[in-house]
Design an enzyme around this catalytic site. Structure first.
Site, PDB file in Angstrom:
ATOM      1  N   HIS A 130      32.455  99.907 -14.380  1.00 32.38           N
ATOM      2  CA  HIS A 130      32.214 100.950 -15.372  1.00 32.38           C
ATOM      3  C   HIS A 130      30.739 101.324 -15.323  1.00 32.38           C
ATOM      4  O   HIS A 130      29.881 100.504 -14.977  1.00 32.38           O
ATOM      5  CB  HIS A 130      32.584 100.402 -16.756  1.00 32.38           C
ATOM      6  CG  HIS A 130      32.607 101.409 -17.853  1.00 32.38           C
ATOM      7  ND1 HIS A 130      31.470 101.891 -18.455  1.00 32.38           N
ATOM      8  CD2 HIS A 130      33.652 102.033 -18.483  1.00 32.38           C
ATOM      9  CE1 HIS A 130      31.799 102.752 -19.402  1.00 32.38           C
ATOM     10  NE2 HIS A 130      33.115 102.863 -19.436  1.00 32.38           N
ATOM     11  N   ASP A 207      32.241  91.830 -17.791  1.00 34.07           N
ATOM     12  CA  ASP A 207      32.563  92.947 -18.685  1.00 34.07           C
ATOM     13  C   ASP A 207      33.995  92.749 -19.167  1.00 34.07           C
ATOM     14  O   ASP A 207      34.952  92.987 -18.433  1.00 34.07           O
ATOM     15  CB  ASP A 207      32.410  94.267 -17.921  1.00 34.07           C
ATOM     16  CG  ASP A 207      32.819  95.487 -18.736  1.00 34.07           C
ATOM     17  OD1 ASP A 207      33.370  95.313 -19.835  1.00 34.07           O
ATOM     18  OD2 ASP A 207      32.598  96.619 -18.257  1.00 34.07           O
ATOM     19  N   GLN A 210      38.060  95.430 -21.312  1.00 33.13           N
ATOM     20  CA  GLN A 210      39.489  95.683 -21.135  1.00 33.13           C
ATOM     21  C   GLN A 210      40.305  94.397 -21.017  1.00 33.13           C
ATOM     22  O   GLN A 210      41.501  94.459 -20.718  1.00 33.13           O
ATOM     23  CB  GLN A 210      39.715  96.545 -19.888  1.00 33.13           C
ATOM     24  CG  GLN A 210      39.039  97.889 -19.904  1.00 33.13           C
ATOM     25  CD  GLN A 210      39.583  98.826 -20.978  1.00 33.13           C
ATOM     26  OE1 GLN A 210      40.706  98.648 -21.470  1.00 33.13           O
ATOM     27  NE2 GLN A 210      38.791  99.807 -21.367  1.00 33.13           N
ATOM     28  N   LYS A 233      38.141  98.558 -29.161  1.00 31.72           N
ATOM     29  CA  LYS A 233      39.214  98.452 -28.169  1.00 31.72           C
ATOM     30  C   LYS A 233      40.170  97.302 -28.491  1.00 31.72           C
ATOM     31  O   LYS A 233      41.081  97.015 -27.706  1.00 31.72           O
ATOM     32  CB  LYS A 233      38.625  98.263 -26.763  1.00 31.72           C
ATOM     33  CG  LYS A 233      37.765  99.420 -26.273  1.00 31.72           C
ATOM     34  CD  LYS A 233      37.233  99.153 -24.876  1.00 31.72           C
ATOM     35  CE  LYS A 233      36.193 100.176 -24.449  1.00 31.72           C
ATOM     36  NZ  LYS A 233      36.750 101.524 -24.235  1.00 31.72           N
ATOM     37  N   CYS A 373      34.399 107.016 -16.549  1.00 26.31           N
ATOM     38  CA  CYS A 373      33.116 106.325 -16.355  1.00 26.31           C
ATOM     39  C   CYS A 373      33.139 105.441 -15.115  1.00 26.31           C
ATOM     40  O   CYS A 373      32.531 104.366 -15.097  1.00 26.31           O
ATOM     41  CB  CYS A 373      32.729 105.512 -17.593  1.00 26.31           C
ATOM     42  SG  CYS A 373      32.371 106.524 -19.042  1.00 26.31           S
TER      43      CYS A 373
END
Length: 415
Positions: A130, A207, A210, A233, A373
């Site tokens: 991302h 990261d 997600q 999220k 992104c």
């Protein structure tokens, strides 16, 4: 193969916690499939936000009055709850509240990267990163003279781990990798990458934007040095992000922002820094958002993170199967049946993703369209943009069918 009742979610009951899903546009009930961007917020979290402002609203750590003390305790406890949610045994000292994943990435890049990286150092990323990771480390590398290198993505959407072992060397100072790709749905082997990084005395930044919302994540099992994710999220509010960092690393890092709260003693000549995690939370922090995020952790744990993961996997598999049946639809990332996150990126032949999204909106089907992104990844895929359907605890197979029907309407419109 069937699934036991304990594995299946009571989606109908869960949907009752999300009144927004009952909204209609021109007589069509909304089908919300943009969860990788932002999930909806359940009533218990909304009530926590309202209750805070009705009963407890005050600044933390700055007052001796009852409201300030109550707010401070709730805010501090929220750090501990989030630490528990991701398996951080260092509790609140390893949990920094930011405003989103991007700020968490920047905090480490500026507070650690600017001070530790030099021309002899390398930062290893992946081609599916991302922009929050890719652009941040790219720009820090330009300032420090460090070099960014990228692990290749293979045709099936997975990382080339042989290439990873070639790139991560004794010159590597940081490996920054997305846990689950927000475009491909790929679940990366972050624990294996952490082992490779640590074998070369490098840190690893994961990261988790997600992954933390939809599957069990244990930072200590992964052996992540840093991990970041966002509240919006994972059924929480906007404006709250989390940076997990190993305590001994955070203690060695300089602050990212300066001002009130993050200091211990100030003179006209110098200042000393507050204890963790407050050293990194300058100014009035995200008090209500942090408390509401802790409630979101409770909400998701009550459902069960393993059950949420299985639910999303089934929906993603079903969506892949339905889309692959369409000869004029191209999908990206691992095939149905492979482990993947709860999203599917795709394109309909001869229809730009933005046009497709607009037409689907006419049927009250909400998806994402664009490069998500991940512009360099889309360049590698050879497409300017893609459409993306992403799922969460409240989505159903019937909504996937509605998506496919709306795509058929778009196909006929452009025929």
């Amino acid at each position: 193969m069937g699934h036991s009742e304990s594995e299946l979610l009571d989606v109908a009951s869960i949907r009752e916690d999300f009144p927004i899903l009952q909204r209609e546009f021109d007589g069509e009930q909304v089908v919300y499939l943009d969860n990788a961007a932002t999930t909806q917020t359940p009533e218990p979290v909304v009530e926590t936000i309202a209750d805070y402002y009705r009963t407890t609203n005050a600044n933390v750590h700055r007052g001796l009055h009852q409201l300030s003390q109550e707010a401070s305790v709730a805010y501090e406890d929220a750090h501990d709850r989030v630490a528990e949610f991701i398996g951080a045994s260092g509790e609140r000292e390893e949990i920094v509240f930011t405003k989103n994943t991007t700020e968490s990435e920047n905090l480490v890049a500026y507070a650690w990267g600017l001070n530790e990286l030099g021309p002899e150092d390398e930062v290893v990323l992946t081609e599916m990163e991302h922009h929050a990771s890719l652009v941040t480390w790219q720009q820090i590398a330009k300032r420090t003279g460090a070099t960014c290198r990228y692990i290749s993505v293979q045709e099936d959407g997975t990382l080339d781990m042989d290439h990873a072992r070639e790139l991560i060397t004794d010159d590597t100072a940081m490996v920054s990798v997305v846990h689950v790709s927000n475009t491909l749905g790929t679940v990366n082997p972050v624990s294996e990458l952490a082992d490779i990084a640590h074998d070369h005395d490098a840190y690893i930044f994961v990261d988790g934007a997600q992954s933390v919302p939809n599957r069990p994540v244990d930072v200590e099992a992964i052996d992540a040095d840093f991990l970041a994710f966002s509240g919006h999220k994972m059924a929480g509010p906007t404006g709250i992000g989390v940076l997990y960092g190993k305590k001994h690393i955070l203690e060695e890092m300089e602050p990212y922002l300066y001002g009130g709260e993050m200091i211990k003693k100030v003179t006209f000549e110098d200042a000393t820094w507050n204890d963790l995690p407050w050293k990194f939370e300058a100014g009035t922090p995200v008090i209500c958002q942090g408390i509401a995020l802790a409630e979101a952790c409770d909400y998701l744990d009550d459902i069960g993170m393993e059950r949420i993961q299985r639910h999303e996997q089934r929906l993603a598999d079903y969506a892949m199967e339905r889309l692959v049946e369409q000869n004029d639809v191209e999908t990206y990332g691992p095939s149905a049946g492979d482990e993947r996150g709860g999203l599917v990126a795709f394109n309909l032949d001869s229809v730009h993703a933005h046009d497709l999204s607009s037409i689907l909106n006419d049927s009250a089907v909400a998806i994402r369209a664009g490069d998500h992104c991940t512009q360099p990844l889309h360049d590698k895929l050879g497409v300017a943009a893609s459409a993306r359907a992403s799922f969460y605890v409240y989505n159903t197979r019937e909504e996937v069918d509605k998506l496919v029907e709306a795509i058929d309407d778009a196909r006929q419109l452009f025929a």
